[in-house]
Design an enzyme around this catalytic site. Structure first.
Site, short mmCIF file in Angstrom:
data_model
loop_
_atom_site.label_atom_id
_atom_site.label_comp_id
_atom_site.label_asym_id
_atom_site.label_seq_id
_atom_site.Cartn_x
_atom_site.Cartn_y
_atom_site.Cartn_z
N ARG A 18 -14.57 12.48 -2.53
CA ARG A 18 -15.53 13.07 -3.47
C ARG A 18 -16.97 13.06 -2.95
NH1 ARG A 18 -13.16 9.41 -8.26
NH2 ARG A 18 -12.47 8.23 -6.44
N GLY A 147 -10.78 3.02 -14.76
CA GLY A 147 -9.52 2.60 -15.37
C GLY A 147 -9.81 1.93 -16.71
N ALA A 413 -66.52 10.90 23.53
CA ALA A 413 -65.75 11.82 22.68
C ALA A 413 -65.27 13.01 23.50
CB ALA A 413 -66.64 12.30 21.53
C1 UD1 Z 1 -10.82 2.06 -8.87
C2 UD1 Z 1 -9.84 1.46 -9.89
C3 UD1 Z 1 -10.33 1.79 -11.28
C4 UD1 Z 1 -11.72 1.25 -11.47
C5 UD1 Z 1 -12.67 1.77 -10.40
C6 UD1 Z 1 -13.99 1.04 -10.46
C7 UD1 Z 1 -7.62 1.34 -8.89
C8 UD1 Z 1 -6.28 1.97 -8.83
N1 UD1 Z 1 -8.52 1.97 -9.66
O1 UD1 Z 1 -10.77 3.48 -9.00
O2 UD1 Z 1 -9.44 1.21 -12.25
O3 UD1 Z 1 -12.19 1.59 -12.77
O4 UD1 Z 1 -12.12 1.55 -9.09
O5 UD1 Z 1 -14.94 1.54 -9.57
O6 UD1 Z 1 -7.80 0.30 -8.31
N2 UD1 Z 1 -9.68 1.85 -0.94
C9 UD1 Z 1 -9.04 1.35 0.18
N3 UD1 Z 1 -7.81 1.84 0.50
C10 UD1 Z 1 -7.19 2.78 -0.23
C11 UD1 Z 1 -7.84 3.29 -1.39
C12 UD1 Z 1 -9.10 2.80 -1.72
O7 UD1 Z 1 -9.58 0.49 0.87
O8 UD1 Z 1 -6.07 3.16 0.13
C13 UD1 Z 1 -11.03 1.34 -1.29
C14 UD1 Z 1 -12.10 2.39 -1.32
O9 UD1 Z 1 -12.73 2.51 -0.04
C15 UD1 Z 1 -13.07 1.88 -2.37
C16 UD1 Z 1 -12.19 1.06 -3.29
O10 UD1 Z 1 -10.97 0.81 -2.58
O11 UD1 Z 1 -14.05 1.03 -1.82
C17 UD1 Z 1 -11.87 1.78 -4.58
O12 UD1 Z 1 -11.26 3.03 -4.31
P1 UD1 Z 1 -11.67 4.30 -5.13
O13 UD1 Z 1 -10.85 5.44 -4.60
O14 UD1 Z 1 -13.12 4.47 -5.21
O15 UD1 Z 1 -11.06 3.91 -6.58
P2 UD1 Z 1 -11.51 4.50 -7.96
O16 UD1 Z 1 -10.85 5.82 -8.15
O17 UD1 Z 1 -12.96 4.43 -8.10
MG MG Z 2 -14.54 4.08 -6.68
#
Ligand code: UD1
Ligand code: MG
Length: 451
Positions: A18, A147, A413
């Protein structure tokens, strides 16, 4: 502030789709510092036993930045639950009951506003409640993509529903998952091993460890933490929001520490900006990373500073630019439209108008006239200019480096100085003045006749 026997696992492997960016999301800066570095800075006072950062392939820059924290590669990234599994693998043998680590604190690399005290609250609540999982909760004005937290009657956490999977009733819940959680180390690996991908995104959701824990008869809790600290950055708009909040925090801190910000909302600070007591910052000043300002200095409007050190009582601006390596000693004056790069100005030296001083030193008490330029670049290499103490450089002088102006010397200067000037000498390096009496009037008369 230290909390013994816990490990931090920071998730940073998400693709950050995003953000529409070619650089990893967690490397985007907030207040001049990559988001992930804000987290490692917040963890430092707590002294975790271990910090593991979960990155994706090709994120070497993230791994280097977080050193000495250990990095593990999650390949391919299959969701937050899968990321924690990868992180825990690096802690095998160190977790209770075999190892000394009692808690695993899971952090997301995209929540740059978290502070050490808040992380401590989460660990403390996990230990106090003896719950298997404690989740940080917030009540944002617009719950959006967070979430949703579903609580039981007794306040225990039943499950977390991702917005993409939620029913309209669940979407209406105001208490949401801030993303960080403390997990009892003895249950962490076992709970993560139960996860599956049966959800809207076909990912392993970390949030599903909550129902898994409850199925095993383990307790899960929430602790409500300041919403502003839990802001998760998923888009450029979120990034701007996090920046605005961080700026407010930094300005507030600067003022509490004894700096006057005449119009705080117009001053932009970096996370590492150091301002001494009784510093005054006028409106519209930008501090890039690596700036230190000594006691009582005044930074006037519309100045831009980066990688610079300003001594006590110095005056900078208005409209000054200090670039990396600019060092102003005590009482230096740098005025409007003066640019300084990789140069040290000795105590009391003045460069008040329209100058460029790059790659050099200016001795104490020297005066640099308006329009003086150090010609430091010949198109291939950079060269240094050395100006001695108390030297006087007349207006519009070009000092062609490498060149040294001796202490106490005067440069006339308009000179273009290409050789060293001895100490206390007068150097005149410009065309001689020729005056022709009456010629101006003659020329004008001739031009009028020609019309
Ligand atoms: C996540 C939570 C959501 C919460 C929100 C808060 C889950 C399933 N959802 O959603 O409930 O309200 O954060 O900000 O946990 N990442 C990895 N590996 C992956 C996927 C993600 O390391 O395979 C890391 C991302 O780099 C990031 C973090 O995990 O730093 C969160 O991932 P992101 O995709 O931002 O989750 P949200 O959709 O925000
Ligand atoms: Mg996030």
């Amino acid at each position: 502030m230290s909390r013994s026997d816990f490990a931090a696992v920071i998730l940073a492997a998400g693709s950050g789709t995003r953000m529409q960016s070619t650089i990893p999301k967690v490397m985007h800066p907030v207040a001049g510092r990559p988001m992930i570095a804000h987290l490692t800075a917040a963890l430092a006072p707590l002294r975790p036993t271990a910090t593991v950062v979960v990155v994706a392939p090709q994120m070497e820059a993230v791994a280097r930045l977080v050193e000495p924290a250990v990095s593990v590669v999650q390949d391919p990234p299959l969701g937050t639950g899968d990321a924690v599994r990868a992180g825990l693998a690096a802690l095998a043998g160190c977790l209770a009951p075999q190892g000394a680590i009692k808690d695993v604190l899971v952090l997301f690399g995209d929540t740059p506003l978290l502070q050490a005290e808040t992380l401590a609250l989460l660990i403390d609540e996990r230990r106090r409640s003896a719950a298997a999982v404690v989740v940080a909760a917030l009540r944002p004005p617009h719950p959006g993509a967070y979430g949703r937290l579903v609580l039981a009657g007794d306040g225990a956490l039943e499950r977390i529903v991702e917005a993409a999977d939620a029913t309209p009733e669940e979407l209406a819940l105001g208490l949401v998952n801030g993303g960080i959680m403390a997990i009892a180390a003895c249950h962490a690996a076992g709970l993560v091993a139960t996860l599956d991908r049966n959800n809207a995104k076909s990912e392993f959701y970390l949030t599903d460890i909550v129902p898994a824990a409850r199925r095993r008869g383990l307790d899960c809790r929430v602790v409500e933490l300041p919403a502003e600290e839990l802001i998760g950055v998923n888009t450029r708009a979120d990034l701007a929001e996090a920046e605005a909040l961080m700026q407010q925090r930094l300005r507030h801190r600067a003022m509490e520490a004894g700096t006057t910000l005449v119009a705080p909302e117009t001053v932009f600070l970096s996370a590492d900006t150091r301002l001494g007591r009784d510093v005054t910052v006028e409106p519209n000043v930008v501090f890039g990373p690596g700036v230190e300002i000594g006691e009582g200095a005044r930074i006037k409007s519309f100045s831009h500073l980066e990688g610079a050190s300003v001594g006590a009582g110095a005056i900078v601006g208005p409209f000054a630019r200090l670039r990396p390596g600019a060092v102003l000693e005590e009482g230096v004056h740098v005025g409007n439209f003066v640019e300084i790069k990789e140069a040290r100005l000795g105590a009391g030296a003045k460069a008040n108008h329209l100058s460029y001083i790059g790659d050099g030193t200016v001795g104490a008490g020297a005066n640099i006239g308006a329009g003086t330029i150090t010609c430091n670049y010949d198109g291939v290499n950079k060269h240094r200019t050395i100006i001695g103490e108390r030297a006087f450089i007349g207006s519009n002088a070009a000092l062609v480096a490498p060149v040294e102006i001796g202490a106490g010397a005067i440069v006339a200067a308009g000179s273009v100085v290409t050789r060293d000037v001895p100490k206390d000498a007068l150097s005149v390096a410009r065309g001689q003045q020729v005056d022709k009496p009456g010629r101006a009037a003659e020329i004008r008369a001739r031009l009028r006749r020609q019309n």
